[in-house]
Design an enzyme around this catalytic site. Structure first.
Site, PDB file in Angstrom:
ATOM      1  N   SER A  21      -3.215  -0.120  -2.914  1.00  0.00           N
ATOM      2  CA  SER A  21      -4.058  -0.036  -1.723  1.00  0.00           C
ATOM      3  C   SER A  21      -3.186  -0.029  -0.472  1.00  0.00           C
ATOM      4  O   SER A  21      -1.975   0.259  -0.559  1.00  0.00           O
ATOM      5  CB  SER A  21      -5.053  -1.203  -1.706  1.00  0.00           C
ATOM      6  OG  SER A  21      -6.048  -0.999  -0.733  1.00  0.00           O
ATOM      7  N   ASN A  22      -3.747  -0.323   0.665  1.00  0.00           N
ATOM      8  CA  ASN A  22      -2.984  -0.362   1.919  1.00  0.00           C
ATOM      9  C   ASN A  22      -3.618  -1.397   2.844  1.00  0.00           C
ATOM     10  O   ASN A  22      -4.597  -2.050   2.487  1.00  0.00           O
ATOM     11  CB  ASN A  22      -2.951   1.031   2.558  1.00  0.00           C
ATOM     12  CG  ASN A  22      -4.353   1.543   2.841  1.00  0.00           C
ATOM     13  OD1 ASN A  22      -5.061   1.001   3.676  1.00  0.00           O
ATOM     14  ND2 ASN A  22      -4.772   2.574   2.093  1.00  0.00           N
ATOM     15  N   ARG A  23      -3.074  -1.533   4.050  1.00  0.00           N
ATOM     16  CA  ARG A  23      -3.460  -2.639   4.935  1.00  0.00           C
ATOM     17  C   ARG A  23      -4.630  -2.315   5.876  1.00  0.00           C
ATOM     18  O   ARG A  23      -4.865  -3.040   6.838  1.00  0.00           O
ATOM     19  CB  ARG A  23      -2.237  -3.086   5.742  1.00  0.00           C
ATOM     20  CG  ARG A  23      -1.146  -3.705   4.877  1.00  0.00           C
ATOM     21  CD  ARG A  23      -0.089  -4.405   5.706  1.00  0.00           C
ATOM     22  NE  ARG A  23       0.697  -3.484   6.509  1.00  0.00           N
ATOM     23  CZ  ARG A  23       0.687  -3.454   7.822  1.00  0.00           C
ATOM     24  NH1 ARG A  23      -0.070  -4.269   8.511  1.00  0.00           N
ATOM     25  NH2 ARG A  23       1.446  -2.593   8.457  1.00  0.00           N
ATOM     26  N   ALA A  88      -8.283   4.934   5.338  1.00  0.00           N
ATOM     27  CA  ALA A  88      -6.911   5.091   4.838  1.00  0.00           C
ATOM     28  C   ALA A  88      -7.009   5.256   3.318  1.00  0.00           C
ATOM     29  O   ALA A  88      -7.009   4.274   2.565  1.00  0.00           O
ATOM     30  CB  ALA A  88      -6.074   3.873   5.218  1.00  0.00           C
TER      31      ALA A  88
END
Ligand code: PMT
Length: 219
Positions: A21-23, A88
């Site tokens: 995943s990402n932030r 995102a």
């Protein structure tokens, strides 16, 4: 008008308890949804997993993976006048996801990744979207050149370039600063401000340039 907004991260499962995943916190996309709701528009918010409350009045479609977000956009975009892609989305996912929790071994572990669906890139080419199309470009170098390349390749009406190398803006911050890139070469920087204030400015800019789709004729 009908407004589609994607927000937040996607999660691509490795096993039942781990994912790529990402932030992204979803704050930028949710602030855009609220800005649209403040103008009494109908908002469909397709969101990856975030810890924000759904804006009151939005039609929230929660998703987890890029494929689920792709499917949700595919089934909702055709009746929308404006689509804003603030999510995102993971660019890669594991080719296989283990049904059991992976056990730790002394040797190294390699993950085999494959590209996910390009949702923004599918808007015109696969979904035949003819409304006003807005993408974001999250970049750490050559901000404007990379944003303009995405603008052209994905046939957007506007790309919102986000320099995510700068501390205090971009992913998981309360403030943001962006540069608007239009197909005629116009470039318009917007200074650091709260995501709520920025979203209001962004939505006013989008609204001023978008035209509603003609009504669908009844059979
Ligand atoms: O959520 P926050 O914490 O508030 O942070 C906001 C943000 C930094 C996430 C947001 O401002 C932002 O920049 N969103 C885009 C993030 C991104 O992944 O950008 P990208 O340059 O990788 O993707 C370009 C565009 O294609 C984006 O509109 C993205 O939504 C879209 N995309 C990307 C990959 C993919 N497989 N499908 C897509 O639709």
């Amino acid at each position: 008008m009908n407004i589609l907004i994607t927000a937040g991260p996607t999660r691509e499962p490795i096993d039942p308890v781990r994912y790529l995943s990402n932030r992204s916190s979803g704050k930028m996309g949710y602030a855009l949804a609220q800005a649209a709701l403040n103008h009494n528009h109908h908002v469909t918010l397709i969101s990856g997993p975030v810890s924000l409350p759904a804006p009151s009045g939005a039609h929230l479609i929660p998703v987890e993976t890029a494929l689920q977000m792709f499917d949700a956009v595919r089934t909702t975009i055709s009746h929308c006048d404006i689509a804003i892609f603030a999510a995102a989305v993971a660019d890669y996912r594991p080719v296989t996801s283990s049904s059991q929790k992976l056990k730790k071994h002394p040797s190294s572990l390699s993950l085999h990744l494959e590209p996910t669906e390009d949702i923004l890139g599918s808007a015109r080419s696969l979904f035949n979207f003819s409304g006003y199309l807005v993408g974001f470009a999250a970049e750490t170098e050559n901000l404007i050149a990379h944003a303009q390349s995405k603008l052209t390749r994905k046939k957007c009406d506007l790309i919102i370039a986000n320099d995510v190398s700068q501390p205090g803006i971009g992913f998981d911050s309360t403030e943001n600063a962006v540069t608007l890139c239009f197909p005629n070469g116009e470039i318009h920087p917007l200074p650091k401000q709260s995501k709520q204030t920025l979203a209001a400015v962004l939505f006013d800019t989008i609204l001023a340039r978008a035209t509603p789709l003609p009504p669908t004729p009844h059979a």
